[in-house]
Design a protein around this motif. Sequence first.
Motif, PDB file in Angstrom:
ATOM      1  N   ARG A   1       0.790  -1.183  -0.177  1.00 23.70           N
ATOM      2  CA  ARG A   1      -0.049   0.113  -0.156  1.00 23.70           C
ATOM      3  C   ARG A   1       0.868   1.262   0.093  1.00 23.70           C
ATOM      4  N   PHE A   2       0.552   2.282  -0.687  1.00 22.19           N
ATOM      5  CA  PHE A   2       1.112   3.557  -0.901  1.00 22.19           C
ATOM      6  C   PHE A   2       0.411   4.745   0.112  1.00 22.19           C
ATOM      7  N   TRP A   3       1.183   5.598   0.284  1.00 25.52           N
ATOM      8  CA  TRP A   3       0.626   6.803   1.123  1.00 25.52           C
ATOM      9  C   TRP A   3       1.445   8.182   0.502  1.00 25.52           C
ATOM     10  N   VAL A   4       0.668   9.203   0.554  1.00 25.44           N
ATOM     11  CA  VAL A   4       1.242  10.570   0.343  1.00 25.44           C
ATOM     12  C   VAL A   4       1.399  11.297   1.794  1.00 25.44           C
ATOM     13  N   GLU A   5       2.502  11.566   2.268  1.00 24.74           N
ATOM     14  CA  GLU A   5       2.751  12.132   3.437  1.00 24.74           C
ATOM     15  C   GLU A   5       3.382  13.382   3.069  1.00 24.74           C
ATOM     16  N   GLY A   6       3.275  14.467   4.171  1.00 22.08           N
ATOM     17  CA  GLY A   6       4.099  15.788   4.264  1.00 22.08           C
ATOM     18  C   GLY A   6       3.305  16.744   4.581  1.00 22.08           C
ATOM     19  N   GLY A   7       3.591  18.007   4.067  1.00 21.02           N
ATOM     20  CA  GLY A   7       2.896  19.120   4.784  1.00 21.02           C
ATOM     21  C   GLY A   7       3.541  20.402   4.735  1.00 21.02           C
ATOM     22  N   GLU A   8       3.245  21.073   5.510  1.00 23.62           N
ATOM     23  CA  GLU A   8       4.153  22.443   5.781  1.00 23.62           C
ATOM     24  C   GLU A   8       5.204  22.088   6.963  1.00 23.62           C
ATOM     25  N   HIS A   9       6.553  22.383   6.629  1.00 24.64           N
ATOM     26  CA  HIS A   9       7.682  22.400   7.573  1.00 24.64           C
ATOM     27  C   HIS A   9       7.709  23.479   8.518  1.00 24.64           C
ATOM     28  N   ALA A  10       8.411  23.124   9.642  1.00 24.40           N
ATOM     29  CA  ALA A  10       8.760  24.264  10.639  1.00 24.40           C
ATOM     30  C   ALA A  10       9.537  25.129  10.124  1.00 24.40           C
ATOM     31  N   ASP A  11      10.571  24.828   9.370  1.00 23.05           N
ATOM     32  CA  ASP A  11      11.495  25.614   8.825  1.00 23.05           C
ATOM     33  C   ASP A  11      12.440  25.110   7.444  1.00 23.05           C
TER      34      ASP A  11
ATOM     35  N   GLU B   1       0.796  18.512   9.072  1.00 21.94           N
ATOM     36  CA  GLU B   1       1.119  17.526   8.681  1.00 21.94           C
ATOM     37  C   GLU B   1      -0.334  16.803   7.745  1.00 21.94           C
ATOM     38  N   GLU B   2      -0.133  16.068   6.689  1.00 20.38           N
ATOM     39  CA  GLU B   2      -1.023  15.648   5.944  1.00 20.38           C
ATOM     40  C   GLU B   2      -0.449  14.081   5.750  1.00 20.38           C
ATOM     41  N   ARG B   3      -1.614  13.023   5.463  1.00 16.50           N
ATOM     42  CA  ARG B   3      -1.148  11.842   5.232  1.00 16.50           C
ATOM     43  C   ARG B   3      -2.486  11.359   4.355  1.00 16.50           C
ATOM     44  N   HIS B   4      -2.327  10.986   3.176  1.00 14.15           N
ATOM     45  CA  HIS B   4      -3.477  10.569   2.139  1.00 14.15           C
ATOM     46  C   HIS B   4      -3.084   9.214   1.729  1.00 14.15           C
ATOM     47  N   GLY B   5      -4.180   8.341   1.815  1.00 14.70           N
ATOM     48  CA  GLY B   5      -4.030   7.116   1.417  1.00 14.70           C
ATOM     49  C   GLY B   5      -4.937   6.063   2.371  1.00 14.70           C
ATOM     50  N   PRO B   6      -4.755   5.169   2.071  1.00 17.30           N
ATOM     51  CA  PRO B   6      -3.848   4.239   1.280  1.00 17.30           C
ATOM     52  C   PRO B   6      -4.252   4.005  -0.070  1.00 17.30           C
ATOM     53  N   PHE B   7      -3.196   3.806  -0.903  1.00 17.87           N
ATOM     54  CA  PHE B   7      -3.300   3.601  -2.541  1.00 17.87           C
ATOM     55  C   PHE B   7      -2.793   2.149  -2.758  1.00 17.87           C
ATOM     56  N   ALA B   8      -3.451   1.762  -3.726  1.00 16.72           N
ATOM     57  CA  ALA B   8      -3.392   0.354  -4.239  1.00 16.72           C
ATOM     58  C   ALA B   8      -1.896   0.314  -5.239  1.00 16.72           C
ATOM     59  N   THR B   9      -1.770   1.396  -5.796  1.00 11.62           N
ATOM     60  CA  THR B   9      -0.762   1.303  -6.680  1.00 11.62           C
ATOM     61  C   THR B   9       0.105   2.773  -6.627  1.00 11.62           C
ATOM     62  N   TYR B  10       1.279   2.914  -6.848  1.00 13.92           N
ATOM     63  CA  TYR B  10       2.145   3.744  -6.923  1.00 13.92           C
ATOM     64  C   TYR B  10       1.817   4.838  -7.760  1.00 13.92           C
ATOM     65  N   GLU B  11       1.123   4.523  -9.021  1.00 13.49           N
ATOM     66  CA  GLU B  11       0.572   5.494  -9.886  1.00 13.49           C
ATOM     67  C   GLU B  11      -0.487   6.329  -9.312  1.00 13.49           C
ATOM     68  N   GLU B  12      -1.445   5.678  -8.258  1.00 13.84           N
ATOM     69  CA  GLU B  12      -2.478   6.361  -7.870  1.00 13.84           C
ATOM     70  C   GLU B  12      -1.883   7.502  -6.815  1.00 13.84           C
ATOM     71  N   ALA B  13      -0.796   6.926  -5.963  1.00  6.78           N
ATOM     72  CA  ALA B  13      -0.345   7.630  -5.018  1.00  6.78           C
ATOM     73  C   ALA B  13       0.465   8.729  -5.579  1.00  6.78           C
ATOM     74  N   ARG B  14       1.250   8.628  -6.615  1.00  6.27           N
ATOM     75  CA  ARG B  14       1.942   9.725  -7.254  1.00  6.27           C
ATOM     76  C   ARG B  14       0.905  10.843  -7.879  1.00  6.27           C
TER      77      ARG B  14
ATOM     78  N   VAL C   1       5.215   7.101   0.213  1.00  3.82           N
ATOM     79  CA  VAL C   1       6.110   6.249   1.096  1.00  3.82           C
ATOM     80  C   VAL C   1       5.120   4.948   0.674  1.00  3.82           C
ATOM     81  N   VAL C   2       5.655   3.745   1.340  1.00  6.79           N
ATOM     82  CA  VAL C   2       5.190   2.448   1.078  1.00  6.79           C
ATOM     83  C   VAL C   2       5.013   1.870   2.439  1.00  6.79           C
ATOM     84  N   GLY C   3       4.094   1.365   2.925  1.00  3.52           N
ATOM     85  CA  GLY C   3       4.108   0.395   4.210  1.00  3.52           C
ATOM     86  C   GLY C   3       2.756   0.419   4.702  1.00  3.52           C
ATOM     87  N   GLU C   4       2.660  -0.178   5.790  1.00  6.92           N
ATOM     88  CA  GLU C   4       1.474  -0.222   6.728  1.00  6.92           C
ATOM     89  C   GLU C   4       1.449   0.681   8.051  1.00  6.92           C
ATOM     90  N   GLY C   5       0.559   1.228   8.489  1.00  9.86           N
ATOM     91  CA  GLY C   5       0.476   2.205   9.572  1.00  9.86           C
ATOM     92  C   GLY C   5       1.452   3.261   9.620  1.00  9.86           C
TER      93      GLY C   5
END
Length: 133
Positions: free
Chosen positions: A4-14, A25-38, A59-63
């Motif tokens: 499973r793929f996720w999109v993570e990130g957001g605005e950084h402190a500096d 912080e943001e976390r989107h997913g899970p996505f079944a394919t890299y293409e969907e996450a991309r 990113v790829v992984g669980e939890g």
Amino acid sequence: MATRFWVEGGEHADATFTALAAGKEERHGPFATYEEARAVWQARTMATIDNALARFKVVVGEGPTHVPAAAGPKTWWVEGSEYADATFTTLVAGRPIERHGPHATYEAAKKDWQARTMATVDNALIRFRIVEG
């Protein structure tokens, strides 16, 4: 177990990009394919293009424990095009996204990006970015 793929990130402190700003912080997913996450990564990156502290990754992984999605040697591409307006969400009709590369190093991609950016500096609606992949 399926990958499973996720999109993570957001605005950084500096600008060290080592810690996210509280509540940004943001976390989107899970996505079944890299293409969907991309596709989501690209949408979030373009939506925050004017925020120099915003960064996202696939990113790829669980939890909560995961690893960057890139496995094997990294490559970098320079992508961009001309947009219809300053929201940078819609391309000019008939203009596809240009993709240049792959570059074996980030530094090589940055040189390409700089050259393309300088060549189009007089058109404020053209944007290029460096992407991993």
